[in-house]
Enzyme design. Structure first.
Site, short mmCIF file in Angstrom:
data_model
loop_
_atom_site.label_atom_id
_atom_site.label_comp_id
_atom_site.label_asym_id
_atom_site.label_seq_id
_atom_site.Cartn_x
_atom_site.Cartn_y
_atom_site.Cartn_z
N ASP A 214 8.79 -41.32 11.39
CA ASP A 214 8.18 -41.92 12.58
C ASP A 214 9.15 -41.65 13.74
O ASP A 214 10.22 -42.24 13.83
CB ASP A 214 7.97 -43.42 12.34
CG ASP A 214 7.24 -44.10 13.51
OD1 ASP A 214 7.35 -43.59 14.65
OD2 ASP A 214 6.60 -45.14 13.27
N TYR B 230 8.70 -50.79 12.52
CA TYR B 230 7.67 -51.55 13.24
C TYR B 230 6.97 -52.52 12.27
O TYR B 230 6.57 -52.12 11.17
CB TYR B 230 6.66 -50.58 13.86
CG TYR B 230 5.48 -51.28 14.45
CD1 TYR B 230 5.65 -52.29 15.39
CD2 TYR B 230 4.18 -50.96 14.06
CE1 TYR B 230 4.56 -52.96 15.92
CE2 TYR B 230 3.09 -51.62 14.59
CZ TYR B 230 3.29 -52.63 15.52
OH TYR B 230 2.21 -53.29 16.03
N ARG C 224 -16.15 -35.48 15.23
CA ARG C 224 -15.18 -36.11 14.32
C ARG C 224 -14.31 -35.02 13.70
O ARG C 224 -13.11 -35.18 13.54
CB ARG C 224 -15.88 -36.96 13.25
CG ARG C 224 -14.94 -37.46 12.17
CD ARG C 224 -15.43 -38.70 11.42
NE ARG C 224 -16.85 -38.76 11.18
CZ ARG C 224 -17.52 -38.00 10.29
NH1 ARG C 224 -16.88 -37.13 9.53
NH2 ARG C 224 -18.82 -38.10 10.17
N LYS D 154 3.06 -44.87 23.02
CA LYS D 154 4.40 -45.05 23.60
C LYS D 154 4.77 -43.86 24.50
O LYS D 154 4.06 -43.56 25.43
CB LYS D 154 5.41 -45.29 22.49
CG LYS D 154 4.92 -46.17 21.35
CD LYS D 154 4.44 -47.55 21.81
CE LYS D 154 4.01 -48.37 20.60
NZ LYS D 154 3.13 -49.47 20.95
#
Ligand code: P1T
Length: 387
Positions: A177, A105, A53, A202
């Site tokens: 973004d 978005y 992690r 994407k």
């Protein structure tokens, strides 16, 4: 080796940055380290990794490569774009205020309004394609400015340098973004932004076979906090998905050039089509911010939107007739996708907000892939005949 941008081009760095031949075998490709933990020679004595992690060598190589491509030093690979966004907003505290762009978005809006607003963070949504609107929205408590450029789905552009200045003068961080442009065409950190987010689902991964996100910064103090949050919240990307993203980065430049060439052909074709009312593509001179596109980005991705001449029924008929384009949410893959923002990706926006923004019933969003462009134009022509 540092693979600095002063010395090496984008495509070279995409293939080599952050990666060294495996010291134990010489394998040229970064191995996929499928391990949760690492053996220590004595308590607290290890080779830089203690638990996956906190860190994993495959993920680290990918994080270094993607940060390098964004002209930054620190990257944090997350399980999704949304977790990346959430990790950034976790830099704030209750009582803080965020100014966000109005077109983004739908899932980012949902996260802000239905998760973080409940925890005492306030959000204002402003049309930041006019930077002057930011000055009026900033408050004493504004700690973060959040922009998406080009925006999803309306392809609005925001002048990053102008927003950097206003945000920093007000003591707020700027997060961009950069999903729609990819680092190949736009590097916000070079323009002064503090943090970059990608949905790597994407363009960065580019093959529609995983969900991922990455948060990038060049600031030591922000990186320290993001590192803490990534580990404390634990929304990190799996080693396997990091491996796939690292592999995909190698062809990012090649893919983006192909997306751009096809998208320009599609945009021009649509602009000349009798059944099309309006096309929004920053690479077309008809885009209201074409000059900003040319100044701020070195090119344009495969994303564009258009309005069908007709109502919802006509638009549905068009969407149901494609043979090469697939009717699906998401974007940025090698295959062409088409979708209806009002019903699909932006359904989580309240109807009145969609209407005020212009996300109407006849709006179609296209993610132009890298198939043969003639096939894409023929498919569009065939589908539009149904309008
Ligand atoms: O889906 P995820 O990887 O969690 O990424 C969220 C996200 C963040 N930012 C932008 C600009 C995005 O477009 C997305 C996800 N978008 C879609 C799924 C879509 O079809 O628009």
């Amino acid at each position: 080796m540092s693979w600095s941008k002063e010395e090496f081009g984008f495509d070279t760095r995409a293939i080599h940055a952050g990666q060294i031949p495996d010291p134990t075998t010489g394998a040229i490709m970064t191995p996929l380290y499928l391990t949760s933990t690492y053996v220590q020679s004595a308590p607290g004595i290890h080779q830089g990794y203690d638990y996956s992690r906190s860190g994993n060598p495959t993920r680290s190589a990918y994080e270094q490569c993607v940060a390098n491509l964004e002209s930054a030093r620190f990257g944090f690979a997350m399980a999704s774009g949304c977790v990346g966004t959430a990790t950034i907003v976790h830099l704030l505290s209750a009582g803080d205020h965020v100014v966000a762009c109005d077109d983004m978005y739908g899932g980012s809006y949902r996260l802000f309004e239905r998760v973080f607003a409940k925890q005492g963070i306030r959000f204002s949504y402003v049309d930041l394609s006019d930077a002057g609107n930011l000055a009026r929205a900033l408050e004493k408590e504004t700690k973060l400015v959040w922009i998406e450029t080009p925006s999803n789905p309306l392809m609005k552009l925001i002048d990053i340098e102008a927003i950097v200045k206003l945000s920093h003068d007000a003591g707020a961080l700027l997060a961009v973004d950069n999903t729609f442009a990819s680092p190949y065409f736009q590097r916000p950190i070079e323009l002064g932004a503090d943090i970059v987010l990608h949905s790597t689902t994407k363009y960065i991964n580019g093959h529609s076979d995983l969900i991922g996100g990455v948060v990038v910064t060049d600031d030591d103090a922000i990186a320290e906090q993001l590192k803490f949050l990534a580990n404390a919240i634990g929304g990190i990307q799996s080693a396997f998905d990091a491996y796939l993203c690292l592999r995909s980065l190698k062809t990012l430049g090649v893919r983006m050039r192909a997306h751009e060439a096809n998208a320009l052909a599609v945009a021009k074709f649509l602009e000349g089509h009798a059944k099309v009312e309006r096309v929004r593509y920053p690479g077309l001179p008809s885009h209201p911010q074409h000059a900003l596109a040319e100044r701020q980005m070195s090119g344009n991705s495969g994303m564009l939107t258009f309005n069908v001449k007709g109502d919802l029924a006509a638009t549905r008929r068009v969407l149901e007739r494609f043979r090469v384009f697939a009717l699906a949410e998401s974007l940025g893959g090698v295959e062409s996708l088409i979708e209806h923002p009002a019903i699909m990706t932006h359904a989580s926006l309240p109807a009145e907000i969609r209407a005020s923004l212009g996300i109407g019933d006849n709006l179609i969003r296209v993610s132009v892939g890298i198939e043969s462009s003639d096939d894409l134009l023929a498919d569009l022509d065939h589908a539009l005949a149904a309008a």
